[in-house]
Motif scaffolding. Structure first.
Motif, PDB file in Angstrom:
ATOM      1  N   LYS A 101       0.821  -1.649   0.277  1.00  0.00           N
ATOM      2  CA  LYS A 101       0.023   0.290  -0.079  1.00  0.00           C
ATOM      3  C   LYS A 101       0.490   1.799  -0.030  1.00  0.00           C
ATOM      4  O   LYS A 101       0.449   2.077  -0.501  1.00  0.00           O
ATOM      5  CB  LYS A 101      -0.558   0.202   1.705  1.00  0.00           C
ATOM      6  CG  LYS A 101      -2.123   1.330   1.689  1.00  0.00           C
ATOM      7  CD  LYS A 101      -2.983   0.992   0.096  1.00  0.00           C
ATOM      8  CE  LYS A 101      -4.178   1.910   0.159  1.00  0.00           C
ATOM      9  NZ  LYS A 101      -4.647   1.552  -1.037  1.00  0.00           N
ATOM     10  N   ALA A 102       1.846   1.066   0.723  1.00  0.00           N
ATOM     11  CA  ALA A 102       3.399   2.388   0.712  1.00  0.00           C
ATOM     12  C   ALA A 102       3.665   2.829  -0.692  1.00  0.00           C
ATOM     13  O   ALA A 102       4.219   3.523  -1.134  1.00  0.00           O
ATOM     14  CB  ALA A 102       3.955   2.221   2.004  1.00  0.00           C
ATOM     15  N   ILE A 136       3.682   5.446  -3.278  1.00  0.00           N
ATOM     16  CA  ILE A 136       3.437   6.866  -1.950  1.00  0.00           C
ATOM     17  C   ILE A 136       5.215   7.806  -1.842  1.00  0.00           C
ATOM     18  O   ILE A 136       5.430   8.030  -2.098  1.00  0.00           O
ATOM     19  CB  ILE A 136       3.139   6.609  -0.579  1.00  0.00           C
ATOM     20  CG1 ILE A 136       1.137   6.598  -0.460  1.00  0.00           C
ATOM     21  CG2 ILE A 136       3.080   7.653  -0.139  1.00  0.00           C
ATOM     22  CD1 ILE A 136       1.043   6.087   0.581  1.00  0.00           C
ATOM     23  N   SER A 153       1.985   7.983   8.249  1.00  0.00           N
ATOM     24  CA  SER A 153       1.503   8.717   7.334  1.00  0.00           C
ATOM     25  C   SER A 153      -0.628   8.378   7.502  1.00  0.00           C
ATOM     26  O   SER A 153      -0.739   7.138   7.790  1.00  0.00           O
ATOM     27  CB  SER A 153       1.479   8.586   6.259  1.00  0.00           C
ATOM     28  OG  SER A 153       1.064   7.697   5.386  1.00  0.00           O
ATOM     29  N   LYS A 154      -1.121   9.017   7.558  1.00  0.00           N
ATOM     30  CA  LYS A 154      -2.833   9.252   7.859  1.00  0.00           C
ATOM     31  C   LYS A 154      -3.250   8.435   6.457  1.00  0.00           C
ATOM     32  O   LYS A 154      -3.921   7.357   7.371  1.00  0.00           O
ATOM     33  CB  LYS A 154      -3.280  10.645   7.863  1.00  0.00           C
ATOM     34  CG  LYS A 154      -3.297  11.840   8.709  1.00  0.00           C
ATOM     35  CD  LYS A 154      -4.248  12.777   8.249  1.00  0.00           C
ATOM     36  CE  LYS A 154      -3.355  13.899   9.902  1.00  0.00           C
ATOM     37  NZ  LYS A 154      -4.502  15.167   9.654  1.00  0.00           N
ATOM     38  N   GLU A 155      -2.935   8.511   5.439  1.00  0.00           N
ATOM     39  CA  GLU A 155      -3.560   7.442   4.733  1.00  0.00           C
ATOM     40  C   GLU A 155      -3.046   6.051   5.282  1.00  0.00           C
ATOM     41  O   GLU A 155      -3.768   5.046   5.180  1.00  0.00           O
ATOM     42  CB  GLU A 155      -2.512   7.125   3.234  1.00  0.00           C
ATOM     43  CG  GLU A 155      -3.290   6.982   1.827  1.00  0.00           C
ATOM     44  CD  GLU A 155      -2.547   6.763   0.315  1.00  0.00           C
ATOM     45  OE1 GLU A 155      -2.855   6.316   0.007  1.00  0.00           O
ATOM     46  OE2 GLU A 155      -1.871   8.690   0.543  1.00  0.00           O
ATOM     47  N   ILE A 156      -1.340   5.608   5.150  1.00  0.00           N
ATOM     48  CA  ILE A 156      -1.611   4.014   6.024  1.00  0.00           C
ATOM     49  C   ILE A 156      -1.891   3.497   7.065  1.00  0.00           C
ATOM     50  O   ILE A 156      -2.882   2.244   7.188  1.00  0.00           O
ATOM     51  CB  ILE A 156      -0.118   4.335   6.196  1.00  0.00           C
ATOM     52  CG1 ILE A 156       0.570   4.157   4.385  1.00  0.00           C
ATOM     53  CG2 ILE A 156       0.675   2.878   6.740  1.00  0.00           C
ATOM     54  CD1 ILE A 156       0.082   3.374   3.680  1.00  0.00           C
ATOM     55  N   SER A 165      -5.444   4.766   7.695  1.00  0.00           N
ATOM     56  CA  SER A 165      -6.350   4.491   7.708  1.00  0.00           C
ATOM     57  C   SER A 165      -6.415   3.515   7.004  1.00  0.00           C
ATOM     58  O   SER A 165      -8.101   1.877   7.087  1.00  0.00           O
ATOM     59  CB  SER A 165      -6.904   5.913   6.402  1.00  0.00           C
ATOM     60  OG  SER A 165      -6.755   6.926   7.649  1.00  0.00           O
ATOM     61  N   PHE A 166      -5.916   2.943   5.954  1.00  0.00           N
ATOM     62  CA  PHE A 166      -5.952   1.553   5.263  1.00  0.00           C
ATOM     63  C   PHE A 166      -5.537   1.142   6.528  1.00  0.00           C
ATOM     64  O   PHE A 166      -6.776  -0.124   6.580  1.00  0.00           O
ATOM     65  CB  PHE A 166      -4.420   1.555   5.041  1.00  0.00           C
ATOM     66  CG  PHE A 166      -4.039   0.092   3.821  1.00  0.00           C
ATOM     67  CD1 PHE A 166      -5.145  -0.236   2.701  1.00  0.00           C
ATOM     68  CD2 PHE A 166      -3.418  -0.804   4.572  1.00  0.00           C
ATOM     69  CE1 PHE A 166      -5.283  -2.019   2.426  1.00  0.00           C
ATOM     70  CE2 PHE A 166      -3.319  -1.921   3.819  1.00  0.00           C
ATOM     71  CZ  PHE A 166      -3.621  -2.249   2.809  1.00  0.00           C
ATOM     72  N   GLU A 221      -9.409  -0.184   8.409  1.00  0.00           N
ATOM     73  CA  GLU A 221     -10.377  -0.358   7.624  1.00  0.00           C
ATOM     74  C   GLU A 221     -10.056  -2.319   7.370  1.00  0.00           C
ATOM     75  O   GLU A 221     -10.858  -2.405   7.376  1.00  0.00           O
ATOM     76  CB  GLU A 221     -10.725   0.763   6.300  1.00  0.00           C
ATOM     77  CG  GLU A 221     -10.296   1.524   6.663  1.00  0.00           C
ATOM     78  CD  GLU A 221     -10.440   3.137   5.743  1.00  0.00           C
ATOM     79  OE1 GLU A 221     -10.249   2.684   4.024  1.00  0.00           O
ATOM     80  OE2 GLU A 221     -10.658   4.019   5.817  1.00  0.00           O
ATOM     81  N   GLU A 242      -0.258   5.283  15.947  1.00  0.00           N
ATOM     82  CA  GLU A 242      -0.695   7.039  15.581  1.00  0.00           C
ATOM     83  C   GLU A 242       0.480   7.832  15.805  1.00  0.00           C
ATOM     84  O   GLU A 242       0.852   7.859  16.777  1.00  0.00           O
ATOM     85  CB  GLU A 242      -1.736   7.472  15.436  1.00  0.00           C
ATOM     86  CG  GLU A 242      -2.628   6.218  14.659  1.00  0.00           C
ATOM     87  CD  GLU A 242      -4.594   6.669  15.311  1.00  0.00           C
ATOM     88  OE1 GLU A 242      -5.061   8.070  14.276  1.00  0.00           O
ATOM     89  OE2 GLU A 242      -4.737   6.086  15.755  1.00  0.00           O
TER      90      GLU A 242
END
Length: 295
Positions: A70-71, A74, A275-278, A280-281, A284, A294
């Protein structure tokens, strides 16, 4: 008159041939220009690829490699080409990092790292934490703590770094009591001073094989690392008899050689994973089975 017409016709033919020649020359010139431009662009792309920093990271298949995937895009935007090497065990990622086949790894928590450094003399450092995998205790036939019979077998991994963690979990559930003042992270079976249910703790199984013991030893309690539980299609928050809270100190780390701890690419990797994106991933995708750190 005939000579005049012949002269005109000859002149027109020469002009036509000249025009054709000019057209062909123009086409050839344009083609050459396009070819040169294409070759130039190709060379620029190659140079840009060369400018990208390649970072080779070793990781457990689940969830570490999934999170790294996922990273990956980015990091690509930041000029880092991430290459992921997956592992099924807890021994090879550190050996390969030490021998230079990896730039970093992502699979272990601090007590395991410290134990590996002590045992093998690795010159490693933690770059920072990414997520926590709460340790869970599972049983096929036992459905509640109150139902645990006396003399029940408890199967743990042979990894000494996990023993204090598991024993502390059993203590928090009131099933055993550890020696007063003992370092809970380093606690061993010898530190048990009270065991009212006479639980039999066994530690002779590789961590990746624990789900097989869960399936086979139906009346036992099996402490399974979350990454292996998920891989075996177990839902830690639903299928475990009891599980660590999100406050567990056993965060999984990005680890590299000490000399590379401040490397820009390695530091960028950590920032992206926090990061916020990871974050959140992770929330979820794993629905509480994996808890992101965090910042």
């Amino acid at each position: 008159m005939k000579k005049f017409l012949t002269l005109i016709i000859t002149s027109l033919a020469i002009l036509a041939l000249a025009a054709c020649g000019t057209s062909e020359e123009n086409n050839t010139s344009a083609s050459n220009d396009n070819k040169e431009q294409s070759e130039q662009e190709s060379q620029e792309n190659k140079e840009q690829e060369k400018e990208k920093t390649e970072l080779v990271v070793g990781a457990s298949t689940t969830p570490h490699a999934e999170i790294l995937e996922k990273a990956k895009p980015i990091l690509a935007e930041k000029g880092i080409n991430l290459k992921i090497e997956t592992y099924q065990d807890y021994i090879l990622p550190n050996r390969d990092l030490s021998e230079g086949r990896l730039d970093a790894n992502y699979f272990q928590h601090k007590p395991y790292l410290e134990n590996q450094i002590k045992e093998f003399g690795y010159d490693f450092a933690s770059v920072g934490p990414v997520h926590i995998e709460p340790m869970g205790v599972y049983s096929k036939n036992i459905k509640s703590i109150e139902e645990i019979p006396k003399g029940t077998d408890v199967i743990m991994s042979r990894s000494v770094a996990d023993h204090g963690r598991i024993l502390s979990l059993f203590e928090r559930k009131g099933l055993i009591k550890l020696k007063e003042g003992v370092n809970k992270i380093k606690a061993t079976r010898e530190d048990i001073v009270e065991n009212p249910k006479n639980l039999q703790f066994h530690a002779d199984v590789n961590a990746e094989l624990l789900p097989q013991n869960y399936q086979r030893e139906e009346d036992a309690l099996v402490a399974i690392n979350t990454n292996y539980a998920i891989k075996a299609d177990l839902n830690p928050t639903e299928d475990s008899l009891f599980i660590e809270s999100a406050e567990s100190p056993y965060a999984n780390l990005i680890v590299t050689k000490t000399k590379n701890k401040d490397n820009e690419a390695v530091q960028t990797l950590l920032k992206v994973l926090q990061s916020k994106e990871i974050v959140s991933f992770i929330k979820e995708e794993y629905e509480g089975a994996i808890v992101p750190v965090e910042k």
